[in-house]
Design an enzyme around this catalytic site. Structure first.
Site, mmCIF file in Angstrom:
data_model
loop_
_atom_site.group_PDB
_atom_site.id
_atom_site.type_symbol
_atom_site.label_atom_id
_atom_site.label_comp_id
_atom_site.label_asym_id
_atom_site.label_seq_id
_atom_site.Cartn_x
_atom_site.Cartn_y
_atom_site.Cartn_z
ATOM 1 N N ASP A 252 -3.108 1.138 -3.573
ATOM 2 C CA ASP A 252 -4.161 0.262 -3.059
ATOM 3 C C ASP A 252 -4.778 0.840 -1.797
ATOM 4 O OD1 ASP A 252 -3.765 -2.386 -4.786
ATOM 5 O OD2 ASP A 252 -1.870 -1.380 -4.429
ATOM 6 N N ASN A 262 1.424 0.644 -2.245
ATOM 7 C CA ASN A 262 1.276 0.196 -3.633
ATOM 8 C C ASN A 262 2.106 -1.069 -3.807
ATOM 9 O OD1 ASN A 262 0.119 0.691 -6.263
ATOM 10 N ND2 ASN A 262 2.179 1.151 -6.981
HETATM 11 O O1 MRU Z 1 -1.914 -7.379 -6.342
HETATM 12 P P1 MRU Z 1 -2.672 -6.506 -7.278
HETATM 13 O O2 MRU Z 1 -2.372 -6.736 -8.710
HETATM 14 O O3 MRU Z 1 -4.148 -6.442 -6.980
HETATM 15 O O4 MRU Z 1 -2.048 -5.115 -6.885
HETATM 16 C C1 MRU Z 1 -2.662 -3.964 -7.009
HETATM 17 C C2 MRU Z 1 -2.056 -3.210 -8.072
HETATM 18 O O5 MRU Z 1 -2.365 -3.446 -9.206
HETATM 19 C C3 MRU Z 1 -1.076 -2.177 -7.809
HETATM 20 O O6 MRU Z 1 -0.583 -2.090 -6.551
HETATM 21 C C4 MRU Z 1 -1.546 -0.895 -8.425
HETATM 22 O O7 MRU Z 1 -0.462 -0.128 -8.692
HETATM 23 C C5 MRU Z 1 -2.512 -0.157 -7.574
HETATM 24 S S1 MRU Z 1 -4.119 -0.708 -7.720
HETATM 25 C C6 MRU Z 1 -4.769 0.458 -8.764
#
Ligand code: MRU
Length: 372
Positions: A252, A262
């Site tokens: 993220d 992440n």
């Molecule tokens: O809370 P979320 O579902 O928005 O979290 C983000 C994610 O899906 C993960 O951390 C993901 O591995 C990285 S975003 C491509």
């Protein structure tokens, strides 16, 4: 990517009315495929905060379209002088929805910069629309390229496995549902599968919201990729027993020094991978780099969500989605959404420009235009 054989992206403009954004409402997957229509900034802010849309790239694309909706709303207001302040307050509203994914603020800043160039309300709306489309297109294209670069890593491992499937472990959902198309961590997997390489994915369920067991498993199933869902805590055991060839996760926000934020639980998988000599890769479009942050542990804001997400689990019962409490009513719960994996645990970063090491020198060599 395909849903029941039909091509979908996660977000798009309604063809009959381009003042409306359509998106896949992920709260209902894998049980129901629901398309939501969003036509106000307020609705887009809710969709991001309440995770109808989620995942770094898709959060960025949604914010881009949210800013486009802000310009339409601003133009409908009586006083022309109020246009820019209205757009600025919409930007603040969207920015406040989720703290960790850097794509959110990048998309909003990019929109603000471009909207400012317009001389009239019409021009500003047109610029915002163009920018929103561009953010979405770039996201999809960068993920496609990540797939091509990551494919080479899987091919290298496949050569040593003499026809046996390459076992990839992933966490959360960094699939096409987390972006506009293709996904980051899943793009190399789809590319490998499509090229005929045998690949099998261990999908960590990712409590508490279960993006792994709900979303990644659904995506992989729709695309016909062999996969197995595991409890989050099973990853280390599989690694110790030679069942994992490669870990690929998304992010993220990754600092320009290579620290990776992440979904919560990623760090423990990286530790287990290190202990077992298993390559641990992070796949990300350049929109997920934070070029201002040096120390991930100290600087990356970690989202804390409501304890309710931990206290309850939801599922499908006799044709409807139901929620159940899974812990004692009186026990407090803390729900940290993300963790930071320090760069020394990361084997490499797979970007749209190629693979680099998780350190400042190697990252800047791929993105020289980001020189300080
Ligand atoms: O809370 P979320 O579902 O928005 O979290 C983000 C994610 O899906 C993960 O951390 C993901 O591995 C990285 S975003 C491509």
């Amino acid at each position: 990517m395909k849903v029941s054989g039909q091509h979908f992206r996660t977000i798009w403009l309604k063809p009959e009315n381009e003042c409306v954004v359509q998106l896949i409402d992920q709260r209902f997957l894998p049980h129901r495929f629901v398309i939501e229509e969003v036509s106000t900034v307020e609705q887009m802010a809710t969709a991001i905060r309440e995770m109808h849309v989620r995942g770094a790239g898709l959060i960025g694309a949604s914010a881009g379209y949210g800013m486009y909706l802000a310009t339409i709303e601003a133009a409908a207001r009586p006083a022309v002088a109020g246009f820019d302040p209205y757009v600025a307050s919409a930007a603040a509203q969207l920015k406040a929805t989720r703290p960790t994914a850097v794509n959110l603020s990048c998309a909003i800043e990019r929109q603000l910069k471009n909207i400012r160039q317009g001389k009239s309300a019409e021009e500003k709306i047109a610029l915002a629309l163009r920018t929103a489309r561009l953010i979405a297109e770039e996201d999809a294209e960068h993920c496609r390229l990540i797939g091509q670069h990551g494919l080479k890593l899987i091919q290298q491992i496949a050569r040593k496995k003499a026809g046996k499937p390459v076992n990839v472990l992933t966490h959360c959902n960094a699939g096409w549902l987390a972006f506009v198309d293709h996904g980051s961590a899943t793009a190399p997997i789809y590319a490998a599968h499509d090229s005929g390489l045998p690949v099998h994915v261990w999908v960590a369920e990712t409590r508490p919201r279960n993006q792994g067991s709900k979303l990644t498993a659904w995506e992989l199933g729709e695309h016909g990729v062999p996969h197995t869902v595991i409890a989050d805590s099973a990853a280390g055991h599989l690694m110790q027993h030679g069942q994992v060839d490669l870990v690929v996760v998304g992010t993220d926000r990754t600092t320009y020094t290579g620290d990776v934020a992440n979904k919560i639980g990623t760090y423990l998988k990286a530790l287990a991978a290190k202990d077992n000599n298993i390559p641990f890769y992070v796949a990300l479009p350049s929109s997920s780099f934070d070029w201002n942050m040096r120390d991930g542990l100290k600087e990356i804001p970690i989202e804390e969500r409501g304890a309710e997400e931990l206290k309850h689990a939801d599922g499908w019962l006799e044709g409807r989605q139901v929620e159940l409490r899974v812990m004692p009513q009186g026990s407090p719960a803390a729900n940290y959404g993300f963790d930071v994996t320090p760069r020394h645990l990361v084997t490499g970063l797979i970007t749209e420009r190629g693979v680099c090491e998780a350190n400042e020198k190697s990252i800047r060599a791929l993105f020289p235009e980001q020189a300080p």
